[in-house]
Each structure stands twice: as structure tokens, then as C-alpha cells.
Write an enzyme that holds these catalytic residues in place. Sequence first.
Site, PDB file in Angstrom:
ATOM      1  N   ASP A 200       0.853  -1.191   0.000  1.00  0.00           N
ATOM      2  CA  ASP A 200       0.000   0.000   0.000  1.00  0.00           C
ATOM      3  C   ASP A 200       0.889   1.242   0.000  1.00  0.00           C
ATOM      4  O   ASP A 200       1.572   1.532   0.978  1.00  0.00           O
ATOM      5  CB  ASP A 200      -0.899  -0.013   1.249  1.00  0.00           C
ATOM      6  CG  ASP A 200      -1.921   1.111   1.195  1.00  0.00           C
ATOM      7  OD1 ASP A 200      -1.505   2.293   1.122  1.00  0.00           O
ATOM      8  OD2 ASP A 200      -3.126   0.826   1.209  1.00  0.00           O
ATOM      9  N   ASP A 203       0.269   3.872   2.830  1.00  0.00           N
ATOM     10  CA  ASP A 203       0.753   3.415   4.133  1.00  0.00           C
ATOM     11  C   ASP A 203       2.269   3.434   4.195  1.00  0.00           C
ATOM     12  O   ASP A 203       2.855   3.812   5.214  1.00  0.00           O
ATOM     13  CB  ASP A 203       0.232   1.998   4.423  1.00  0.00           C
ATOM     14  CG  ASP A 203      -1.221   1.994   4.850  1.00  0.00           C
ATOM     15  OD1 ASP A 203      -1.752   3.078   5.166  1.00  0.00           O
ATOM     16  OD2 ASP A 203      -1.835   0.914   4.838  1.00  0.00           O
TER      17      ASP A 203
HETATM   18  N1  URA Z   1      -2.970   0.934  -4.124  1.00  0.00           N
HETATM   19  C1  URA Z   1      -1.810   0.659  -3.481  1.00  0.00           C
HETATM   20  O1  URA Z   1      -1.338   1.460  -2.668  1.00  0.00           O
HETATM   21  N2  URA Z   1      -1.172  -0.488  -3.780  1.00  0.00           N
HETATM   22  C2  URA Z   1      -1.634  -1.376  -4.665  1.00  0.00           C
HETATM   23  O2  URA Z   1      -0.994  -2.396  -4.890  1.00  0.00           O
HETATM   24  C3  URA Z   1      -2.842  -1.074  -5.317  1.00  0.00           C
HETATM   25  C4  URA Z   1      -3.499   0.080  -5.026  1.00  0.00           C
END
Ligand code: URA
Length: 209
Positions: A200, A203
Site C-alpha cells: 500500500d 501506508d
Molecule cells: N494501491 C496501493 O497502494 N497499492 C496497490 O498495490 C494497489 C493500489
Amino acid sequence: MAKFTVLNHPLIQHKLTIIRNKDTGTKVFREVANEIAELMVYEITRDLAMEDITIETPMGSAVEKQLSGKKLAVVPILRAGLGMVDGVLKLIPAAKVGHIGMYRDEKTLQPHEYFVKLPPDIDQRQLFIVDPMLATGGSAIMAIDALKKRGATSMRLVVLVAAPEGVKAVQDAHPDVDIYAAGLDDRLNEDGYIVPGLGDAGDRLFGTK
Ligand code: URA
């Protein structure tokens, strides 16, 4: 059909590997994501329009080049897009910055727009829309919709990692918007994450979970 380009510069590829690594912490992730954005913008701006200008150097007059054409703006898709803005502004410090807030419904994976704040002359500018991950393409498509609705006509989408599904979706929805990525990955998993990806992006940029 819009162009899709993977920027295969060795520095970009090296730095992308660093942020893919799950052991890379927030500080380095943030720094290196911006460095990649900076390098990407350097590559993407090769075709900016130029004009001749006569200047006086200390040695006499000279006809030299300067940028002409549309002014530029960078538009991060919140929140992860913020992680690329400083890198872009390092090379284009006079660019205006618009913001588009989108969040992804965790269940449906559908994007929703919650915030749009743009420079007033958005229709006169060439826009670099930045978002680290082009996954399903839903957020990018909605962001481009939002920009077009407000008069934007000239846009490029700049992402760190793209999934083939997202590239196709954006190309189908917006065949006039070229897409640039540092990496093209294999696929999306059942949760909508890019594999192998980098997890992510928001994050990892902000140290949240
Ligand atoms: N958003 C993200 O931060 N990571 C992904 O793999 C897909 C969408």
C-alpha cells in the site's frame, strides 16, 4: 489510443527496486519515491515546446531557448499522490499544484471523489497527474473525469507501478491521456493490490496501517 510508456532508465529501475523491498522504511521510501518522480518528469518533459529568445550574456547578445507553450501543473491524487509532488516540483518549481481527493471503498474497490481544489486556469495548463499505483484504474479514471469536467484538456498520468488491468482501463476510458510508469507488473490480486507491487503506497509513504 493513448501511449503507455515504461521508463526504463537504470536509475529509475534501481530506485524502484528499493521501494518495492518490504524492508525499506518510511523515510527512505518517501525520499526515493520522490527521486523516482523527479527522474520520471525529467524524461517526460523532453518534448515540451521551446521558443527562441534573444538575451544579453556578459559577452554579447545571443539567441537561446526557453520553454514556451502551456504552463504546467501537478495534480496528486490524494493521498498517495502527495508522495510524488516534491520530486516533480524539484524540476518544475513554478508549477501550480491541484489536489484531487479520492478514496477507495475497501469492499467494492470503487473510488469516490471527496475533494477537488485546482488552479483557476486549469484549462490553460498541461497537467501531470501523479499517483504511485495504477491498479484497477478506477481512481485515475475518476480523477481525469473530474479534471475534464473542470476544463482540463492536456494531461499525462504518471505512476510508479502499473498493473495491465489499470493501463487498459485508463486507455479505454481516456484515449487522449498518455500514461507513464516506472514499472509494469504482472497482475492485481483478489484485494485489488498490484503483484508484485510494493504494497500500500499510502501506508508506506506515511507510516500508517
Ligand atoms: N494501491 C496501493 O497502494 N497499492 C496497490 O498495490 C494497489 C493500489
